[in-house]
Every structure is written in structure tokens, then in C-alpha cells.
Design a protein around this motif. Structure first.
Motif, PDB file in Angstrom:
ATOM      1  N   PHE A   1       0.832  -1.206   0.000  1.00 41.42           N
ATOM      2  CA  PHE A   1       0.000   0.000   0.000  1.00 41.42           C
ATOM      3  C   PHE A   1       0.864   1.254   0.000  1.00 41.42           C
TER       4      PHE A   1
ATOM      5  N   GLU B   1      -5.644  -3.773  -4.676  1.00 43.13           N
ATOM      6  CA  GLU B   1      -6.682  -3.255  -3.778  1.00 43.13           C
ATOM      7  C   GLU B   1      -6.509  -1.753  -3.600  1.00 43.13           C
ATOM      8  N   LYS B   2      -7.636  -1.071  -3.412  1.00 40.91           N
ATOM      9  CA  LYS B   2      -7.633   0.351  -3.074  1.00 40.91           C
ATOM     10  C   LYS B   2      -8.174   0.525  -1.673  1.00 40.91           C
ATOM     11  N   ARG B   3      -7.518   1.417  -0.906  1.00 40.55           N
ATOM     12  CA  ARG B   3      -8.016   1.780   0.425  1.00 40.55           C
ATOM     13  C   ARG B   3      -7.909   3.290   0.561  1.00 40.55           C
TER      14      ARG B   3
END
Length: 452
Positions: free
Chosen positions: A235, A275-277
């Protein structure tokens, strides 16, 4: 009933153990220290010990004495942080936690091996690391606030140096100052097209379901840091990538799709979203670097050698050649002077120089210019042709005010910071309720006053 439970918990805390029912088993959790109203649990100490073993942090003494004292000191600082309402941005904590987990995965080989080594699931590790990173940052902020007003004058530095015993004056190893001129030969168009064709083929294999992106990254990506993790970067925020990479990566929305080919200073990439957060993403990438042809490297060396002779003949200076010809954007506008990333100065110990540069500089005298050589650019990992000039060689010596003022000034300010923090800590220990349980007291602690 609730009041009785609270009273019972208090009695168990005071006795140094809490028994937690887990099905039919009774699991004992031991309190080692109490600092203010905060217990230090044996499990905390064991976890900290395991982390220090993994990080190979040296422990000066019995770990079951050293670690509880460190945790107690942290709790005193965190109490001060609460009073000062010190807050740490979530984004910073998140970034450091993910970087740490990514490093664990890189070193141990897989997520499963990380969970096995630490005997904890990744979500549980993420939660523990989040607390650890936030606490550490809050402690550092309190320390910074306590010492932010330190100022030093030349007279302060001289007086400090004069009080250092002769046998304690630090030894300064051999240092050098260097200038560098680099040229990156043009990459042949055919090499670029070959790399793009390979990346298009990888994209086709992934889209057809013939290969996994992560498998191709392991086999072919030329980014050594991420290849063994299947190209996974962890991330990251937008500013952590070069702009060209960010512009494409942050526009990805479908984890099943592969990005278009992206060119950066490091080479050519394809990217896949994991994934995106919020404002952070986790992506995989495959990096391929078109190679400079051997004949182009040889030609660049020959041109650089002619340039070296022209400088020797006085047709122009090394500094002028750097200004007009060097392609190293980090040094070109500084007359080629190399800057030490560790210290911010232009002085390097030999081990701090790029290996290829150190090899040339080792036998040179001030004013000498090396023969041209091929080296790997530490920023981009591309091959370039370079030559270096040795500006100054400072032999190893005991520190003195005239040659090493900045070093001694740093020592003085570091000493003042430590004095302030030691004084603050001694008062905090004196004014805080502290209890150390039997079995944890027989220690030679670094600080006095713990046992009251």
C-alpha cells in the motif's frame, strides 16, 4: 454483578496475574510492571523480544530486564503525549505499517511464512504494528518538543570539545570529496520495441488466463525489490511513486485488467491493481529495462576518454565539462559535486561511495581525474559511463575544531538533548506510581528510581 467483576479484576491486577477463561482452559497472563495505571504484560515483553530478535537489535543485558524498562519509559512518554494531545496522522502510520509488513514478506518469502514466524495472522500483526508505530512516533514527537529549543554557538562547541578527554576524542576515518561526470548512451530503438513487445505478450497471457501476473513478475520482472513478491509493491500513496507511474496506477479500477505500458526513468512497466483503500493503493508491476548495446557503451567510453585528454590539455575544465555534458541531474548543477545522502555533506567515507566510484578513487590524489568506466546509476539502476575527479582526500585523524566543526557541533547538540531527556525522565520516574512484581525486580536497570 458488574461491580464485583471490576473489584475482582482489580484484585487480580494487584496480585500480578489475570486468569482468562478460554473454553475449558484457564490461560494465565502475568503482569510484570505497573506504571501509573498502565500494566506491562509478560506477553508484551515476549512480543517485543521476538521483534528485536527478528530485527537483530542488540540487547545490552538480560532482555527480561532491558525490555520491561524500555516499555516503562515508553509509557511515561505516552502519558506526556496524552497530556500534550500529541496526534500522529493516520496516513503516516498506515504507510509505515505496510512498509514493515512488505519488508517481512520480502525477507521471509511469503505471507504464510510471516504468519508462521510471528505466530500471528497478518490482520493481527497489522493491528499490533499500527499501535507500535503510532506509539513510537508519539514518543519521538514528545522528545522533539522537549529538546526543540537547543541552540549552539561556536563558543559552546569549543567549550564542549575542550572538556572531552583526550582518549575519548572520536577518530574520523579517511574521507574524500569527489566530482562526477556521467553520460547515459542512448538505448537503441530496437531494444525498446523488444521490451514493449514482451510486455504486450505478458498482458495478453494474463488477459487470456494463461498466466498469473504474479508468476510472470517472479520470472521476468527486473525490479529486484518486488519480483520475488510477485511484483507486489504494498500500500502506497500517490507521492511515493514517480509521477508517470502514479498517473496510471491510481486510475486503475479493475483488478482483473492490466494497465497500458508505462515508461519511467527506471524502464517500462505494466501494472495490475490489487486493492484500493482510500487514497492508497496496492499494485503489482512488471519492470523491464531496455539494455544499452555494448558497442554504444564502448563508443561512450572512447568519447569520454577524448574529453579527459582535452581537460588535461587545458582546453576546458572538468567543471565546465560537467555543466555542458553531464546527464546526472543530481550533480550537474553543482559542478559535479557528489553529496552524501546520509549526512548531507560533500564528504564520504570510502564505504559510502558507490562501489565503482570507490574503486577508482582509492588510488587517486587530489586533482586526479579517473579514466572513464561503466557504473550502475544508484538511482535508476541503469548502466552509465562516468569519470570522477578527486577534489580532496582527508586522512583519518582525531577530530579537531578546524576540520570537523560540524561533527563536534552535532556531538554537542546530541549531548544536550540527552541531558534534557535524562533530567525529564528522572523527574517523571520520581513522580509516577511504579510497581515491579517479584521475579522482575532483580535487575541492574539503566535508570535509577524504579524500585520504590
Amino acid at each position: 454483578m458488574k461491580i464485583k467483576s471490576i473489584i475482582l479484576l482489580g484484585v487480580l491486577l494487584l496480585s500480578g496475574a489475570v486468569y482468562v477463561s478460554a473454553g475449558t482452559d484457564n490461560v494465565a497472563e502475568e503482569v510484570a510492571w505497573v506504571v501509573g495505571d498502565q500494566p506491562i504484560w509478560k506477553s508484551e515483553i515476549e512480543e517485543a523480544y521476538q521483534n528485536m530478535l527478528y530485527e537483530r537489535v542488540p540487547i545490552a543485558g538480560d532482555p527480561y530486564c532491558v525490555i520491561p524498562e524500555q516499555l516503562a519509559i515508553e509509557k511515561l512518554y505516552l502519558h506526556q503525549a496524552d497530556m500534550d494531545t500529541v496526534e500522529i496522522p493516520d496516513a503516516m502510520v498506515f504507510s509505515q505499517v505496510e512498509a514493515t509488513l512488505n519488508n517481512y514478506i520480502l525477507n521471509l518469502g511469503s505471507k504464510e511464512k510471516v504468519e508462521q514466524y510471528f505466530n500471528k495472522s497478518l490482520p493481527a500483526m497489522r493491528e499490533s504494528l499500527r499501535e507500535m508505530v503510532r506509539n513510537r512516533a508519539r514518543v519521538q514527537e514528545v522528545q522533539r518538543n522537549l529538546t526543540k529549543n537547543i541552540k549552539s554557538t561556536p563558543a559552546d562547541v569549543r567549550r564542549f570539545f575542550e572538556k572531552i578527554p583526550t582518549d575519548s576524542v572520536p577518530w574520523v576515518p579517511l574521507q574524500v570529496e569527489t566530482q562526477i561526470l556521467t553520460v547515459a548512451p542512448a538505448v537503441p530503438r530496437e531494444a525498446i520495441e523488444d521490451v514493449k513487445a514482451r510486455l504486450r505478450n505478458f498482458t495478453e497471457q494474463v488477459n487470456k488466463g494463461e498466466s498469473l501476473f504474479s508468476t510472470l513478475a517472479i520470472l521476468y520482472s527486473e525490479d529486484p525489490g518486488s519480483a520475488q513478491r510477485g511484483g507486489e509493491l504494498g500500500f502506497s500513496g500517490r507521492g511515493e511513486f514517480v509521477p508517470e507511474f502514479s498517473a496510471v496506477a491510481f486510475n486503475l479500477n479493475d483488478p482483473k485488467k492490466v494497465s497500458k505500458i508505462v515508461e519511467t526513468e527506471y524502464g517500462f512497466h505494466i501494472i495490475q491493481l490489487i486493492e484500493k483503500r482510500g487514497d492508497r493503493i496496492n499494485v503489482r508491476h512488471i519492470l523491464l529495462k531496455p539494455k544499452v548495446a555494448e558497442k554504444d557503451l564502448t563508443e561512450a567510453i572512447n568519447r569520454m576518454d577524448s574529453l579527459r585528454h582535452d581537460i588535461s590539455d587545458g582546453k576546458f575544465t572538468f567543471e565546465e565539462a560537467v555543466t555542458f555534458l553531464s546527464q546526472d541531474k543530481n550533480t550537474r548543477n553543482n559542478k559535479g559535486r557528489m553529496v552524501n545522502d546520509n549526512t548531507g555533506s560533500t564528504r564520504f567515507q570510502m564505504a559510502e561511495l558507490p562501489q565503482e566510484v570507490a574503486k577508482r578513487v582509492d588510488g587517486m590524489e587530489p586533482g586526479d581525474i579517473s579514466e572513464p568506466f561503466i557504473m550502475t546509476d544508484p538511482k535508476t539502476n541503469h548502466e552509465v559511463v562516468a569519470m570522477v575527479k578527486l577534489t580532496e582526500r582527508i586522512p583519518g585523524h582525531k577530530a579537531n575544531i578546524s576540520d570537523d566543526f560540524q561533527l563536534i557541533k552535532n556531538m554537542y547538540e546530541s549531548s544536550r538533548r540527552q541531558e534534557i531527556l535524562d533530567t525529564w525522565l528522572a523527574k517523571k520516574i520520581k513522580d509516577t506510581y511504579i510497581r515491579i512484581e517479584d521475579g522482575w525486580r532483580n535487575c541492574e536497570f539503566q535508570n535509577k528510581g524504579w524500585i520504590k
